[in-house]
Enzyme design. Structure first.
Site, PDB file in Angstrom:
ATOM      1  N   ARG A 106      -1.611 -50.500  35.809  1.00  0.00           N
ATOM      2  CA  ARG A 106      -0.822 -49.266  35.806  1.00  0.00           C
ATOM      3  C   ARG A 106       0.268 -49.407  34.750  1.00  0.00           C
ATOM      4  O   ARG A 106       0.387 -50.456  34.131  1.00  0.00           O
ATOM      5  CB  ARG A 106      -0.226 -48.988  37.200  1.00  0.00           C
ATOM      6  N   CYS A 110       2.737 -45.118  26.875  1.00  0.00           N
ATOM      7  CA  CYS A 110       3.888 -45.113  25.970  1.00  0.00           C
ATOM      8  C   CYS A 110       4.706 -43.869  26.298  1.00  0.00           C
ATOM      9  O   CYS A 110       4.177 -42.759  26.262  1.00  0.00           O
ATOM     10  CB  CYS A 110       3.410 -45.070  24.526  1.00  0.00           C
ATOM     11  N   ASN A 144       7.222 -43.873  38.939  1.00  0.00           N
ATOM     12  CA  ASN A 144       7.424 -44.892  39.963  1.00  0.00           C
ATOM     13  C   ASN A 144       8.137 -46.078  39.341  1.00  0.00           C
ATOM     14  O   ASN A 144       7.685 -46.615  38.324  1.00  0.00           O
ATOM     15  CB  ASN A 144       6.070 -45.355  40.513  1.00  0.00           C
ATOM     16  N   GLU A 145       9.266 -46.464  39.929  1.00  0.00           N
ATOM     17  CA  GLU A 145      10.022 -47.633  39.457  1.00  0.00           C
ATOM     18  C   GLU A 145      10.091 -47.659  37.927  1.00  0.00           C
ATOM     19  O   GLU A 145       9.621 -48.604  37.285  1.00  0.00           O
ATOM     20  CB  GLU A 145       9.410 -48.929  39.981  1.00  0.00           C
ATOM     21  N   CYS A 154       7.696 -50.078  24.737  1.00  0.00           N
ATOM     22  CA  CYS A 154       6.569 -50.107  23.819  1.00  0.00           C
ATOM     23  C   CYS A 154       7.153 -50.122  22.413  1.00  0.00           C
ATOM     24  O   CYS A 154       8.246 -49.601  22.190  1.00  0.00           O
ATOM     25  CB  CYS A 154       5.735 -48.858  24.104  1.00  0.00           C
ATOM     26  N   CYS A 156       5.450 -49.026  19.538  1.00  0.00           N
ATOM     27  CA  CYS A 156       4.526 -48.300  18.653  1.00  0.00           C
ATOM     28  C   CYS A 156       5.288 -47.429  17.657  1.00  0.00           C
ATOM     29  O   CYS A 156       6.498 -47.286  17.732  1.00  0.00           O
ATOM     30  CB  CYS A 156       3.573 -47.453  19.481  1.00  0.00           C
ATOM     31  N   CYS A 159       7.560 -44.752  19.213  1.00  0.00           N
ATOM     32  CA  CYS A 159       8.830 -45.268  19.739  1.00  0.00           C
ATOM     33  C   CYS A 159       9.781 -45.562  18.577  1.00  0.00           C
ATOM     34  O   CYS A 159      10.977 -45.265  18.651  1.00  0.00           O
ATOM     35  CB  CYS A 159       8.592 -46.520  20.577  1.00  0.00           C
ATOM     36  N   GLU A 306      10.964 -47.783  49.597  1.00  0.00           N
ATOM     37  CA  GLU A 306       9.915 -48.743  49.952  1.00  0.00           C
ATOM     38  C   GLU A 306      10.599 -49.915  50.650  1.00  0.00           C
ATOM     39  O   GLU A 306      11.353 -50.662  50.025  1.00  0.00           O
ATOM     40  CB  GLU A 306       9.176 -49.241  48.704  1.00  0.00           C
ATOM     41  N   TRP A 314       0.100 -60.043  45.643  1.00  0.00           N
ATOM     42  CA  TRP A 314      -0.944 -59.512  44.766  1.00  0.00           C
ATOM     43  C   TRP A 314      -2.014 -60.613  44.699  1.00  0.00           C
ATOM     44  O   TRP A 314      -2.778 -60.783  45.614  1.00  0.00           O
ATOM     45  CB  TRP A 314      -0.394 -59.169  43.381  1.00  0.00           C
TER      46      TRP A 314
HETATM   47  C1  GAL Z   1       6.562 -51.606  44.247  1.00  0.00           C
HETATM   48  C2  GAL Z   1       5.868 -50.342  43.769  1.00  0.00           C
HETATM   49  C3  GAL Z   1       4.749 -49.911  44.684  1.00  0.00           C
HETATM   50  C4  GAL Z   1       3.901 -51.067  45.031  1.00  0.00           C
HETATM   51  C5  GAL Z   1       4.731 -52.174  45.642  1.00  0.00           C
HETATM   52  C6  GAL Z   1       3.914 -53.396  46.003  1.00  0.00           C
HETATM   53  O1  GAL Z   1       7.180 -52.265  43.218  1.00  0.00           O
HETATM   54  O2  GAL Z   1       6.780 -49.286  43.640  1.00  0.00           O
HETATM   55  O3  GAL Z   1       3.987 -48.919  44.043  1.00  0.00           O
HETATM   56  O4  GAL Z   1       3.284 -51.507  43.869  1.00  0.00           O
HETATM   57  O5  GAL Z   1       5.720 -52.572  44.734  1.00  0.00           O
HETATM   58  O6  GAL Z   1       3.480 -54.104  44.893  1.00  0.00           O
END
Ligand code: GAL
Length: 662
Positions: A106, A110, A144-145, A154, A156, A159, A306, A314
Site C-alpha cells: 500500500r 506519489c 490513512n496515517e 517520493c 520523482c 515532486c 485504532e 505482520w
Molecule cells: C496502522 C494502519 C492500519 C493497519 C494497522 C496494523 O498503522 O493505520 O491500516 O495497517 O496499522 O498494521
C-alpha cells in the site's frame, strides 16, 4: 456533533455478506456505536474508471444502521488499484535512489503526480456526493496515517517540480536561495531554480540547508494533499466531520499544520507493537507522551481511531497482550484526553499482509478473551467517557515539540545515538515519574499559561522565536534550554556572530566556550556531592550571571558548570549542557518543579501512572498500574472511587482505578 464512546474498524469486504448482520448485532451488544470503514477499498468501489459501485458499502452501512451504529468513511488514496497503476505506472513513487516502489503493498502513490490527483478528485467527488445525503455516515477520514511509509518518498520529477515552485515562493530569487543554502561550499551554486533537485542519493553528505527545506516542503505537500480532498468533502457535506488517524511522534508531516484542517485529531495506539525489539521494556511513559502530544495538535480532547485489540504482527508477531492489558491501554488513552476509543480491528483477517494483526475476534469469529475483556471495559466505562467528554487535564508544565528542530537533528544528529524525540522524552519521562501533568506545545502556541516551558535543543534560533522566549521569561516564566541551542539560523546556517546560545545568551547568563561529543564514552555530573551519569554531549560554558547548579566531574572540563540557572526579568532560564540519565533528570525536574512551586498529583511506585481530567467542575483521577505485579498506592481521603468500589489500597497487576476528587 453526536458523542460516541466506543467504535471499531471494520472491513466487511473481507467477509461473506451473510456474516455482516451477525457482526453488526455482536458489535451493538458489545456497546459499539461507530464503525470506520472503506479506507482501503478503492478497487471494490471503482473497478474501472468512472464506474462506481457503492452498493455493497451501502448495504453494510444499512446493516450497521439497523443496529444503531454510525459510520466514518475513509477515502482510499493510500491504496490505488491495479487498473490505475496500469494506466499511469509513474504514479508509483520513487525513493531517493530513484528506485521505483511498486504495486503489491500500500502507499504506492506519489502525492504530487497530476494524473494521480485527477484519479483521486474523480473518486472522492463521487464518493462524497453519494454519501453526503446518508445520515448514518457522520464523518470522514482522508487517506490513512499520512506520512506512514512515505518517509523517504517520493523524489520523482513531479515532486521536484513542486519543490522548485515552493522554493521560488520562499526565496524569490535564485541568488537568495544560494545565500540561504550556503551553496558557496563545494561549488554548489545554482544558476536557476531548474537546476535544483530533491536531495537524491549523493556520493557524500548532502547540503543540510537543502535537506531541511526538502523536509519542510514534503510536510507541506502532505498537508496540501490532504487539503485537496478535504475541500471536496467539506463542499459536499459541510455538516460531517473530518479527522485523521495520526501516529504520535511521526515526523513526516507537521501535525500542527495538518491539525488545522481537522475537526478533531485522532491517533492510532499500538502499545504492544511487534516492531519493538524488547517487549519487556517499560514504555508506558512514551505512550503517555504520544497521547499528550496528540492532545496538543488541536489543544483539545481527541479520538483513538485504532486501539490495539489483540496481538500485533505482520511477518513477525508481538507478545500476546496480558489479561486486562488491553483495557488498561485503552484507559490510558482516556486518562490523557481521548473521548472515543475505536478498536482496531473487528476480526482478525484471513488474507493479506495483516493476517496476524489480530482483532477483537479471532480468525474464526468466535469471541474469546479479547472480546470478553473489551466488552466488559466498554460496559463499565461508557458512562465515565460520557461524563468526561471534551475535558482535558490542566498542566503547569509545557514541553516544546518542534518539527523544525527534529528535522535539523535528523539531518545532523551530532552524536550517533542522539534522536531529537528521545532527548525531549528525557524530560517528559522524569515529569511522568513524578506524576506532573504535561502539555506539549509548538512554537506557534501561547506559552504564557505555563509556569514552566521546557524547550530542548533549540538548535535553529530565529529572532522571532528568541523574542517570544524572552517575553515569556521576562513575564515570569521558567524556561529550560539545553545544549545545541542558538547555534543556527532558520535556514540551517551556523551563526557567525555573537555567543552561542545566540540571541538568548544574555538570558541564559552564559556563553559557550567549547563542547565535547562523548561518542563511545559517558560523562559524569556532580550535584550536591552526588555523581550522576550523563551521555552524548557536554557543553563547556563560561557563566556571566548564571548560577551553577551542577558541575561536570570528568574530563578536562571537570568542575565547570553542567547545569545552570539565571534570573532574567521576573523569570528564570535553566541551561542543561548535557544529555541527562534518568537519575540526573529526576534530580533536575525536582529542582525545577520546586522552583516553580509545582507538585505531582500523587506519590506512586514506579510503573503506576497518575493523570487527571477536569470535567463539570470535578477532577477525575486515573491511577494505572502498568506493571505485572500488585502495587500499593496511598490515596488522599478527598479522592473517592468513581464506581463506588471500596478502595483497599492495592492495584492489581495491570489494574486501574478511577477516582473523583470531592
Ligand atoms: C496502522 C494502519 C492500519 C493497519 C494497522 C496494523 O498503522 O493505520 O491500516 O495497517 O496499522 O498494521
Amino acid at each position: 456533533m453526536k458523542h460516541y464512546q466506543f467504535g471499531v474498524d471494520y472491513y466487511p469486504e473481507h467477509w461473506p455478506k451473510e456474516r455482516w448482520a451477525a457482526d453488526a448485532s455482536m458489535m451493538r451488544e458489545m456497546g459499539i456505536q461507530i464503525v470506520r470503514m472503506a479506507e482501503f477499498s478503492w478497487e471494490k468501489f471503482e473497478p474501472a474508471e468512472g464506474e462506481f459501485h457503492f452498493e455493497d458499502l451501502d448495504a453494510a452501512i444499512d446493516i450497521l444502521a439497523q443496529e444503531g451504529i454510525d459510520v466514518i468513511l475513509g477515502t482510499p488514496s493510500a491504496a490505488p488499484p491495479a487498473w490505475i497503476v496500469e494506466r499511469d505506472p509513474d504514479i508509483q513513487p520513487t525513493d531517493w535512489t530513484m528506485r521505483r516502489r511498486h504495486f503489491g503493498g500500500r502507499h504506492h502513490d506519489c502525492q504530487s503526480h497530476p494524473a494521480y490527483r485527477t484519479h483521486i478528485r474523480r473518486y472522492v467527488t463521487a464518493f462524497a456526493a453519494h454519501y453526503a445525503v446518508n445520515p448514518h455516515v457522520v464523518g470522514w477520514q482522508i487517506d490513512n496515517e499520512l506520512g506512514n511509509s512515505h518517509g523517504d518518498l517520493c523524489f520523482c520529477e513531479h515532486c521536484e517540480k513542486r519543490f522548485r515552485a515552493w522554493l521560488r515562493e520562499k526565496y524569490g530569487t535564485v541568488a537568495e536561495l544560494n545565500r540561504a543554502w550556503g551553496t558557496a561550499f563545494w561549488s554548489q551554486g545554482y544558476g536557476s531554480f531548474e537546476q535544483v533537485h530533491a536531495p537524491r542519493v549523493t556520493v557524500t553528505g548532502i547540503n543540510p540547508s537543502q535537506e531541511l527545506d526538502w523536509k519542510r516542503f514534503t510536510s507541506d505537500l502532505v498537508c496540501e494533499f490532504h487539503q485537496m480532498q478535504a475541500d471536496i468533502l467539506r463542499a459536499a457535506a459541510p455538516e460531517k466531520f473530518i479527522t485523521h488517524n495520526l501516529m504520535g511522534f511521526c515526523s513526516k508531516p507537521s501535525y500542527y499544520d495538518l491539525g488545522k484542517q481537522l475537526d478533531f485529531a485522532s491517533h492510532d495506539q499500538y502499545p504492544g507493537g511487534h516492531f519493538h525489539a524488547r517487549h519487556d521494556e517499560y514504555r508506558a511513559d512514551w505512550h503517555a507522551a504520544e497521547l499528550d502530544f496528540i492532545r496538543a495538535v488541536k489543544q483539545q480532547s481527541f479520538w483513538i481511531m485504532e486501539q490495539q485489540s489483540g496481538i500485533t504482527g505482520w511477518e513477525i508477531l508481538g507478545r500476546a497482550p496480558k489479561p486486562n492489558q488491553i483495557p488498561l491501554w485503552a484507559m490510558q488513552c482516556v486518562a490523557h484526553g481521548a473521548d472515543t476509543i475505536v478498536f482496531f480491528r473487528w476480526r482478525s483477517c484471513a488474507m493479506g499482509t495483516e493476517q496476524y494483526w489480530h482483532g477483537i475476534l479471532p480468525h474464526n469469529g468466535v469471541p474469546g478473551r479479547y472480546h470478553r475483556e473489551i466488552s466488559a471495559f466498554m460496559k463499565k466505562y461508557a458512562p465515565l467517557l460520557k461524563e468526561l467528554h471534551g475535558s482535558v487535564p490542566k498542566a503547569d508544565v509545557a514541553i516544546l515539540r518542534s518539527y523544525d528542530q527534529e528535522r535539523a537533528f535528523d539531518i545532523q544528529p551530532h552524536h550517533p545515538n542522539h534522536r531529537y524525540m528521545q532527548h525531549v522524552a528525557t524530560y517528559y519521562k522524569a515529569l511522568h515519574r513524578a506524576n506532573v501533568p504535561v502539555d506539549f506545545v509548538g512554537e506557534h502556541h501561547d506559552f504564557t499559561p505555563y509556569r514552566v516551558l521546557i524547550a530542548p535543543l533549540q538548535f535553529l534560533m530565529t529572532s522571532e522565536h528568541a523574542a517570544k522566549l524572552r517575553a515569556y521569561v521576562e513575564q515570569g516564566g521558567h524556561l529550560v534550554l539545553t545544549w545545541r541551542s542558538g547555534v543556527k539560523d532558520g535556514t540551517n546556517l551556523c551563526y557567525t556572530e555573537g555567543a552561542v546560545p545566540c540571541l538568548v545568551d544574555d538570558m541564559c547568563g552564559l556563553a559557550l566556550a567549547e563542547y565535547d561529543c562523548l561518542r563511545d564514552t559517558d560523562g559524569l555530573v556532580r550535584w550536591d556531592g552526588v555523581e550522576y551519569p550523563c551521555t552524548q554531549w557536554c557543553d563547556v560554558v563560561d557563566t556571566t550571571t548564571a548560577e551553577s547548579l551542577a558541575t561536570y566531574a570528568h574530563e578536562f572540563y571537570a568542575g565547570t558548570p553542567a547545569i545552570t540557572c539565571n534570573q532574567h526579568g521576573k523569570g528564570k532560564v535553566y541551561y542543561v549542557g548535557t544529555t541527562m540519565g534518568d537519575a540526573l533528570a529526576d534530580r533536575f525536574i525536582s529542582c525545577l518543579c520546586e522552583g516553580a512551586a509545582i507538585g505531582g498529583l500523587l506519590d506512586t511506585p514506579h510503573g503506576v501512572e497518575v493523570t487527571h481530567r477536569m470535567a463539570g467542575g470535578r477532577k477525575y483521577l486515573f491511577v494505572l498500574n502498568h506493571k505485572e505485579v500488585p502495587q500499593q498506592v496511598k490515596i488522599p481521603e478527598t479522592w473517592h472511587t468513581w464506581d463506588g468500589a471500596v478502595w483497599e489500597g492495592t492495584l492489581a497487576p495491570l489494574g486501574m482505578q478511577v477516582f473523583v476528587e470531592l
